[in-house]
Scaffold this motif. Structure first.
Motif, PDB file in Angstrom:
ATOM      1  N   THR A   1       2.824  10.996  -1.219  1.00 51.05           N
ATOM      2  CA  THR A   1       4.022  10.575  -0.489  1.00 51.05           C
ATOM      3  C   THR A   1       3.920  10.803   1.016  1.00 51.05           C
ATOM      4  N   GLU A   2       2.877  11.495   1.463  1.00 59.13           N
ATOM      5  CA  GLU A   2       2.733  11.793   2.882  1.00 59.13           C
ATOM      6  C   GLU A   2       2.313  10.530   3.647  1.00 59.13           C
TER       7      GLU A   2
ATOM      8  N   ILE B   1       0.833  -1.203   0.000  1.00 59.95           N
ATOM      9  CA  ILE B   1       0.000   0.000   0.000  1.00 59.95           C
ATOM     10  C   ILE B   1       0.870   1.255   0.000  1.00 59.95           C
ATOM     11  N   ARG B   2       1.948   1.228   0.787  1.00 59.34           N
ATOM     12  CA  ARG B   2       2.867   2.377   0.806  1.00 59.34           C
ATOM     13  C   ARG B   2       3.452   2.620  -0.581  1.00 59.34           C
ATOM     14  N   THR B   3       3.842   1.574  -1.243  1.00 64.09           N
ATOM     15  CA  THR B   3       4.420   1.703  -2.575  1.00 64.09           C
ATOM     16  C   THR B   3       3.410   2.284  -3.560  1.00 64.09           C
TER      17      THR B   3
ATOM     18  N   VAL C   1      12.422  -2.226   5.276  1.00 64.35           N
ATOM     19  CA  VAL C   1      11.662  -1.990   6.510  1.00 64.35           C
ATOM     20  C   VAL C   1      10.721  -0.802   6.308  1.00 64.35           C
ATOM     21  N   LEU C   2       9.465  -0.989   6.634  1.00 66.57           N
ATOM     22  CA  LEU C   2       8.476   0.090   6.560  1.00 66.57           C
ATOM     23  C   LEU C   2       8.280   0.672   7.946  1.00 66.57           C
ATOM     24  N   TRP C   3       8.492   1.978   8.066  1.00 68.69           N
ATOM     25  CA  TRP C   3       8.286   2.640   9.357  1.00 68.69           C
ATOM     26  C   TRP C   3       6.789   2.838   9.571  1.00 68.69           C
ATOM     27  N   GLN C   4       6.241   2.086  10.495  1.00 63.20           N
ATOM     28  CA  GLN C   4       4.825   2.189  10.826  1.00 63.20           C
ATOM     29  C   GLN C   4       4.646   1.905  12.315  1.00 63.20           C
TER      30      GLN C   4
END
Length: 267
Positions: A74-75, A64-66, A112-115
């Motif tokens: 991009t926010e 989803i981020r991609t 790594v996704l920062w979440q």
């Protein structure tokens, strides 16, 4: 005339529903968020709640981020899944780790996704702290038990919740900045009052009770700052008479504040 400075340019994030919620469940979520964002009197953050695109359903958050980034969004964004029912929590999704994060030992790789999983009513203040640089997303994850360097499939042992502080108490202590003109406030040079503040000011002031009740704040002794001209949201500049001061007060939560209106386009 006394002037209460309201928040302007309130940040707004997309919030995608990854689970169908009943009307009652959605309303409950919105009320919890409104409580945490101080919606009626000092809004910290707004959400635009949307049904997630079909392509996002049952997909990893990294996917989803991609897709959001590819679409030019991009926010950070928020994901609402079954955890909103199980833990009263949502996902705040930021960016992928970069090479600096890897070199600094914060992330194992740039995959790594920062979440962060955050309590609904803690999301607004947590976002404000991230946005202001008061705390990083990495510090937040570490506080709630995530080990470093963070792995791509890391788990968060505890849900982030304003450092354990009570949201109700935070509402009571939210700062209200007021500009008062001569005759609307009293001032004092009493050392016993001035020594409550550090550094100790030359004088302190407080809004008169009847004036405070008119605008929904609680009167208390405060430092007195000289009032300067202030730009308004419409681009005009508001001037104040000589002798006007700026006071730091708190909101009266029992004041009849107007109901909060959710952003256009939000569920």
């Amino acid at each position: 005339m006394v002037f209460l400075w309201r928040n302007i340019n309130i940040p707004r994030l997309n919030a995608y529903l990854l689970k169908d919620l009943s009307d009652e469940e959605l309303e409950s979520f919105k009320k919890r968020f409104e409580f945490g964002t101080f919606a009626t009197f000092s809004t910290l953050l707004e959400l635009v709640i949307k049904k997630a695109p079909e392509d996002y359903m049952n997909k990893p958050h990294s996917y989803i981020r991609t897709k959001e980034t590819e679409a030019g969004r991009t926010e950070p964004f928020v994901l609402i899944d079954e955890q909103v029912i199980l833990k009263d929590a949502v996902w705040y999704v930021d960016q992928f780790a970069d090479e600096d994060d890897v070199e600094n030992g914060e992330a194992e790789s740039t995959s790594v996704l920062w979440q962060v999983q955050i309590k609904t009513d803690a999301l607004p203040l947590t976002y404000a702290n991230f946005d202001n640089g008061d705390i990083s997303i990495q510090d937040n994850l570490g506080y709630w038990g995530v080990e470093f360097p963070v792995k791509e499939d890391f788990e968060q042992p505890e849900v982030s919740a304003n450092g354990g502080l009570d949201t109700g108490d935070l509402r009571k202590s939210e700062e209200a900045w007021v500009t008062a003109e001569p005759g609307e406030f009293e001032e004092s040079t009493d050392k016993n009052l001035r020594k409550m503040f550090k550094p100790m000011p030359d004088r302190v002031g407080r809004l008169k009770d009847d004036v405070a009740k008119q605008i929904g704040v609680k009167t208390q002794w405060s430092t007195c700052q000289k009032a300067e001209p202030k730009k308004l949201p419409d681009g005009t500049t508001k001037e104040f008479p000589e002798g006007s001061v700026v006071l730091e007060l708190t909101y009266d939560l029992d004041f009849p504040w107007p109901p909060y209106e959710w952003p256009e386009g939000s569920l």
